[in-house]
Design a protein around this motif. Structure first.
Motif, PDB file in Angstrom:
ATOM      1  N   ASP A 137      51.767  37.364  28.299  1.00 42.67           N
ATOM      2  CA  ASP A 137      52.463  37.447  29.471  1.00 42.67           C
ATOM      3  C   ASP A 137      53.392  36.122  29.971  1.00 42.67           C
ATOM      4  O   ASP A 137      52.842  35.429  29.731  1.00 42.67           O
ATOM      5  CB  ASP A 137      51.554  38.285  29.989  1.00 42.67           C
ATOM      6  N   VAL A 192      58.092  43.334  24.587  1.00 43.14           N
ATOM      7  CA  VAL A 192      58.604  43.749  25.823  1.00 43.14           C
ATOM      8  C   VAL A 192      58.753  42.651  26.977  1.00 43.14           C
ATOM      9  O   VAL A 192      58.504  42.358  27.382  1.00 43.14           O
ATOM     10  CB  VAL A 192      56.981  44.095  26.516  1.00 43.14           C
ATOM     11  N   ALA A 196      55.686  39.123  26.905  1.00 46.34           N
ATOM     12  CA  ALA A 196      56.652  40.182  27.470  1.00 46.34           C
ATOM     13  C   ALA A 196      57.346  39.089  28.634  1.00 46.34           C
ATOM     14  O   ALA A 196      56.453  38.054  28.760  1.00 46.34           O
ATOM     15  CB  ALA A 196      55.713  40.650  28.397  1.00 46.34           C
ATOM     16  N   LYS A 232      54.908  46.169  31.874  1.00 49.86           N
ATOM     17  CA  LYS A 232      54.833  45.546  30.643  1.00 49.86           C
ATOM     18  C   LYS A 232      53.583  45.277  30.179  1.00 49.86           C
ATOM     19  O   LYS A 232      53.185  45.816  29.106  1.00 49.86           O
ATOM     20  CB  LYS A 232      56.038  43.711  30.928  1.00 49.86           C
TER      21      LYS A 232
END
Lengths: 113, 447
Positions: free
Chosen positions: B245, B172, B285, B180
């Protein structure tokens, strides 16, 4: 003379309920003689695998009734049948077990709960 | 509380009945006694919550019965209650998945009672967790979590729909504040892995030297301070989803370790030798352009392709048109509900102001702007003056107004005059223009 068994454990299993204790005694009297009969028969047939399985199965019931002399005798039968050694000792042991258990059945049938 | 159904499988009628009656002393227990394996298996449709199983049954041995049951009910707790005092048998049965094993003796009654109590509590907690997971799942339904009806967002829904159908890795991307992590959660809670954990880790939040042990775990004594074994995020997310992330911030050394784990589908905890198989879905992400990072040599190309999977690029809020208004209304409603306030309206002027702004902080910024506006507005309507933007990206906001160059000039000169307490000379000097230009504009009421 002291009884060869003790009902305290069974009583504790059923929470001390007299009705249930009575039912459990009736169940014991209706099933265990038959089990012992099968065990005696297996010994007579010298079927040691079956002897081991039956002795193993009866053991916890004997324990819970605390039939002291039979507790060790049934273990001896179980161990000898499992090892298949000295199996000639088993019939004599079984004879003693049956004698004691006959007395147990007789006295239990007279129990007033 | 629901009835807790227990099967007692015991071939000695007397002993089996005794156990049954004992467990039935708790009226919430629904206890059934079966004298052989066949009867037990035949009644599995009654869906017991646990089984007390004698090891030696006339028609089957306990291990075989357990295997058969666990084929259809893998998590069903089975307690082996046996006359067999053989440690090896006990260990083997426990390894094969028995919940517990104990020998029939004077303690059987109390041990069985206690273990039923423990399993009941665990079952009750498990049911509670399942219910909560279901609620979380509902919360993360696409349309509940991602508001909007713009074509850009409809395209995102379509990609997410594809992502939930398989275990493909999802990458993402999008500017900060575009949601996200929410997208990652929505994919997880709508996928087959939804009942398993969702574990999120922000690569930038973990110091570089700790990231490996955070992700892969460590064994006791692996390094100073490793006083006990710690399970890493990959293992925590076993069967579920690990959300990494800010993956673009991971250093090259760690990237190669991650690549190896993803290729092998197994890991070894730091300081350990045991190989642990991985069954974890990965969603990554970043707000960086990873293609650019690969070109610069700061991101491994092989890892890039390994992680790319299904790419989902979240649009910035400024490209989502009317979604700004839909989101604004949603945030107003949510904030008012949380704070027990009547829901407020947005005046046309405030709407206009909201729609014109560029939102460099995206949805996160919009939420903050709306919450402040709700607080600042005394009446039931949010007006223009209640909408305040504090973004540091003032140039892009300024340009968003789409004025003519002449108008921009006027605004700039006016701004600097105000800033310099209407000192014309200072303003002219700073802007490197003639003072007459400023005087002329003042005379013409242009500023």
């Amino acid at each position: 003379m002291d009884k060869p068994y003790n009902l305290e454990k069974i009583s504790s299993y059923v929470g001390g309920a007299p009705g249930q204790l009575k039912e459990m005694i009736a169940l014991f009297l209706s099933t265990t003689p038959q089990e012992l009969g099968s065990l005696t028969e297996a010994i007579a047939q010298e079927n040691w695998t079956e002897t081991y399985a039956l002795a193993h199965r009866i053991k916890p019931s004997i324990d819970v009734l605390d039939v002291k002399p039979v507790k060790s005798l049934i273990r001896e039968v179980e161990a000898l049948a499992k090892s298949k050694k000295d199996c000639h000792k088993i019939p004599e042991l079984m004879k003693t077990i049956n004698e004691i258990m006959d007395e147990v059945f007789r006295l239990m049938a007279l129990e007033k709960i | 509380m629901n009835h807790f159904r227990i099967f007692v499988v015991e071939d000695d009628m007397f002993y089996g009945e005794l156990l049954k009656r004992h467990l039935a002393l708790n009226p919430d227990n629904d206890v059934h006694h079966f004298a052989n394996a066949a009867e037990c298996l035949k009644n599995m449709h009654l869906k017991p919550d646990m089984i007390s199983l004698d090891y030696r049954l006339p028609d089957m041995m306990g291990d075989e019965v357990m295997r058969k049951i666990h084929m259809d009910y893998p998590n069903l707790p089975i307690i082996i209650v046996s006359g067999q005092e053989d440690v090896k048998t006990a260990v083997d049965l426990l390894k094969e998945g028995a919940y517990d094993y104990f020998v029939k003796d004077d303690d059987t009654k109390d041990r069985l009672w206690n273990i039923v109590k423990i399993i009941r509590e665990n079952t009750s907690l498990k049911r509670e967790i399942d219910t909560l997971k279901e609620e979380v799942g509902k919360k993360y339904q696409f349309q509940s979590i991602i508001k909007g009806s713009s074509p850009a967002i409809k395209n995102i829904f379509s990609l997410m729909d594809k992502a939930v159908k398989t275990g493909i890795t999802v990458s993402v991307s999008g500017e900060t504040g575009t949601g996200k992590e929410l997208v990652a959660k929505a994919i997880h809670y709508n996928s087959r892995q939804s009942k398993k954990p969702f574990v999120a880790i922000n690569v930038t939040a973990i110091p570089g030297e700790l990231i490996e042990s955070e992700l892969f775990g460590y064994e006791k004594g692996a390094f100073t301070g490793a006083n006990a074994r710690k399970i890493g995020k990959f293992e925590q997310a076993s069967g579920g989803t690990l959300f990494l992330d800010e993956i673009g911030e991971m250093d090259l050394n760690m990237q190669s370790k991650l690549l190896r784990v993803l290729q092998e589908k197994e890991l070894t905890r730091v300081g350990g030798n045991e190989t642990i198989r991985l069954d974890t879905r990965l969603i990554v992400a970043t707000n960086r352009n990873l293609t650019e990072e690969v070109r610069n040599g700061s991101f491994r190309e092989d890892l890039y392709y390994r992680l790319l999977g299904l790419p989902i690029e979240l649009p910035p809020l400024r490209d989502r048109g009317n979604d700004i208004f839909i989101l604004a209304k949603f945030f107003i409603s949510e904030f008012c509900k949380e704070n027990k306030l009547p829901v407020k309206e947005i005046s046309p002027n405030a709407q206009d102001k909201l729609m014109k702004y560029s939102y460099p902080g995206n949805i996160r910024e919009l939420r903050a702007v709306i919450e402040l506006a709700v607080v600042l507005s005394d009446e039931g309507v949010i007006d223009e003056q209640h909408v305040n933007f504090n973004s540091s990206d003032s140039i892009s906001n300024f340009l968003m107004e789409e004025s003519s160059l002449a108008d921009y000039n006027k605004k700039i000169i006016k701004y600097f005059l105000e800033k310099n307490n209407n000192n014309v000379l200072l303003t002219a000097k700073k802007l490197d223009i003639g003072k007459s230009t400023i005087y002329r504009m003042m005379k013409n009421n242009e500023i």
